[in-house]
Design an enzyme around this catalytic site. Structure first.
Site, mmCIF file in Angstrom:
data_model
loop_
_atom_site.group_PDB
_atom_site.id
_atom_site.type_symbol
_atom_site.label_atom_id
_atom_site.label_comp_id
_atom_site.label_asym_id
_atom_site.label_seq_id
_atom_site.Cartn_x
_atom_site.Cartn_y
_atom_site.Cartn_z
ATOM 1 C CB SER A 1 33.540 37.952 36.131
ATOM 2 O OG SER A 1 32.609 37.600 37.138
ATOM 3 C CE1 TYR B 1 29.449 38.645 32.410
ATOM 4 C CE2 TYR B 1 29.903 37.409 34.426
ATOM 5 C CZ TYR B 1 30.012 38.568 33.685
ATOM 6 O OH TYR B 1 30.683 39.643 34.206
#
Length: 249
Positions: A141, A155
């Site tokens: 990501s 995350y």
């Protein structure tokens, strides 16, 4: 090189299902696994109906059940007669502010996105070593580039760890015949981003998946997708002062 037989984890929805549709449209055979077998079955039915020449094998897999990963990968490989590319896509977006008392959410995020990914990496590499080649794809990501405060801290940390593993592998396998790609999606519409309060530069699922698959097919060492605005944005994020990073979360 055309990778004809592709294994995708976390394939029952979101980017995983989107990639399955995109690769099937290219005539690739697919090995799909995820926890939600009902959705996998529906996805297989759609793919076979739309692309009768494509072989699709499915299997139930919770990537946190580590001992099941080698078994399921082997089962899917046997079903297709080998695997050319493994896309480690399974992940979750749970998380809470550190210190808020929701350790379970942050722990689950790190266990699924990083520890379980490590198990999948080890399994895929063993498979590729045995057959002499392969393409390992890690879906990271853009948030893995820097530390992100608030509910996305864990995350971002999990994806930073995944990108670091990918970078180490890129160096280790630089001469091939195993290739390693780290793909860093920006904000793409999916179940995971549905609850996100950040909509800056959000693209629809079709656009995002098209860019994602195009990048994977090029087999780069590392790529942010979609290219615009995320490639220049990632470069900017690497040098921005920490107080400004929060705007990207």
């Amino acid at each position: 090189m055309t990778r004809q037989k592709i294994l995708i984890t976390g394939a029952s929805s979101g980017l995983g299902a989107g990639m399955a549709h995109a690769f099937a449209a290219k005539g690739r055979d697919l090995a799909l696994c995820a926890r939600r077998t009902d959705r996998l079955a529906d996805l297989k039915a759609e793919l076979v109906q739309q692309h009768s020449d494509v072989n699709v094998a499915i299997a139930a897999l919770d990537v946190n059940e580590h001992e099941q990963v080698p078994k399921v990968f082997e089962e899917l490989s046997d079903a297709l007669g080998g695997i050319d590319r493994v896309i480690i896509n399974a992940g979750i977006g749970k998380g809470a502010r550190l210190g808020s008392g929701k350790l379970w959410a942050n722990k689950a995020t790190l266990e699924t996105n990083l520890v379980a990914a490590l198990v999948q990496i080890e399994t895929a590499l063993q498979m590729f070593h045995e057959q002499g080649s392969g393409h390992l794809v890690l879906i990271s990501s853009v948030l893995g580039v820097r530390g992100v405060p608030g509910v996305k801290a864990s995350y971002a940390a999990s994806k930073a760890g995944l990108s670091s593993l990918g970078e180490a592998l890129r160096l280790e396998y630089a001469r091939g015949p195993i290739k390693v790609s780290v793909i860093e999606p920006g904000y793409i519409e999916s179940e995971m981003t549905a609850k996100s309060q950040s909509t800056m530069f959000m693209v629809d699922n079709e656009t995002g998946v098209k860019s994602l698959v195009s990048a994977i097919e090029r087999e780069p060492g590392r790529a942010a997708v979609p290219w615009w605005p995320w490639r220049p944005m990632v470069q900017l994020m690497r040098v921005l002062p920490l107080p400004l990073i929060k705007r990207f979360a």
